[in-house]
Design an enzyme around this catalytic site. Sequence first.
Site, short mmCIF file in Angstrom:
data_model
loop_
_atom_site.label_atom_id
_atom_site.label_comp_id
_atom_site.label_asym_id
_atom_site.label_seq_id
_atom_site.Cartn_x
_atom_site.Cartn_y
_atom_site.Cartn_z
N LEU A 1 36.78 31.13 46.95
CA LEU A 1 35.83 31.31 45.66
C LEU A 1 36.79 31.83 44.85
O LEU A 1 36.18 32.25 43.48
CB LEU A 1 34.99 32.70 46.34
CG LEU A 1 34.06 32.13 47.34
CD1 LEU A 1 33.21 33.24 47.78
CD2 LEU A 1 33.27 30.80 46.99
N CYS A 2 38.15 31.45 44.64
CA CYS A 2 38.83 32.02 43.45
C CYS A 2 38.75 30.80 42.40
O CYS A 2 38.71 29.59 42.72
CB CYS A 2 40.50 31.91 43.82
SG CYS A 2 40.83 33.45 44.52
N HIS A 3 38.70 31.38 41.12
CA HIS A 3 38.53 30.53 40.06
C HIS A 3 40.12 29.91 39.74
O HIS A 3 41.12 30.53 39.89
CB HIS A 3 38.23 31.05 38.82
CG HIS A 3 36.79 31.47 38.64
ND1 HIS A 3 36.46 32.71 39.57
CD2 HIS A 3 35.58 31.00 38.31
CE1 HIS A 3 35.04 32.63 39.37
NE2 HIS A 3 34.74 31.77 38.73
N MET B 1 44.68 37.97 43.03
CA MET B 1 44.88 36.81 44.10
C MET B 1 46.17 36.15 43.89
O MET B 1 46.68 35.75 44.87
CB MET B 1 43.50 36.16 44.25
CG MET B 1 42.21 36.91 44.70
SD MET B 1 42.67 38.05 46.15
CE MET B 1 43.17 36.89 47.42
N GLU B 2 46.24 35.97 42.88
CA GLU B 2 47.51 35.05 42.48
C GLU B 2 48.88 35.92 42.92
O GLU B 2 49.78 35.24 43.29
CB GLU B 2 47.46 34.50 40.92
CG GLU B 2 46.41 33.17 40.61
CD GLU B 2 44.94 33.64 40.76
OE1 GLU B 2 44.03 32.90 40.89
OE2 GLU B 2 44.86 35.06 40.54
N ASP C 1 60.44 31.54 57.23
CA ASP C 1 60.57 30.16 57.57
C ASP C 1 61.98 29.71 57.25
O ASP C 1 62.45 29.06 58.26
CB ASP C 1 59.79 29.06 56.62
CG ASP C 1 59.97 27.69 57.14
OD1 ASP C 1 59.75 27.47 58.21
OD2 ASP C 1 60.46 26.85 56.06
#
Length: 168
Positions: free
Chosen positions: A85-87, A123-124, A138
């Site tokens: 739901l992030c733009h 969120m970014e 990794d």
Amino acid sequence: MSADNPLIPQQTSLTHFDAEGQAHMVDVGDMALTARLARAAGSITMLPATFELVRDGTAKKGDVLGVARIAGIQASKRTSDLIPLCHPIALTKVSVAFTLDAAGSAVHCEVTARTTGQTGVEMEALTAVSVALLTIYDMCKAVDRAMQIGGIRLLEKAGGKSGHWQAD
């Protein structure tokens, strides 16, 4: 969380649910364009020998921190592809910084994300930290599968209707 008590939410409703409880993308169309900033952080701990490989740049796969920095920046730009739901946001700046902690055999990551837009960049920044640390894992897992990623959190956000917030 409120400024007075971090255990009390700032608002009582979740913005990603409509009146019927259905998930939806928040309409930001009427929000003002403002300068927005978010800072997030997290860490990865490892064996001292693994830390030395990262610090000295002698890991078999190459420059661990250089690759992790690029991965974090790239991830920030793909956040809306990963979080439903992030733009999509036109980021104006993303910086990924690492601090080496020899005593704790840890690498600390801090990301700052900026935009001028109608929605925030928390969120970014959080996605960038997560992917940068996962990239370190990794690149080093062949020598240390016991590495631990943790403490991923928002440090600060500024801009928009809710104003400025900073972690204690």
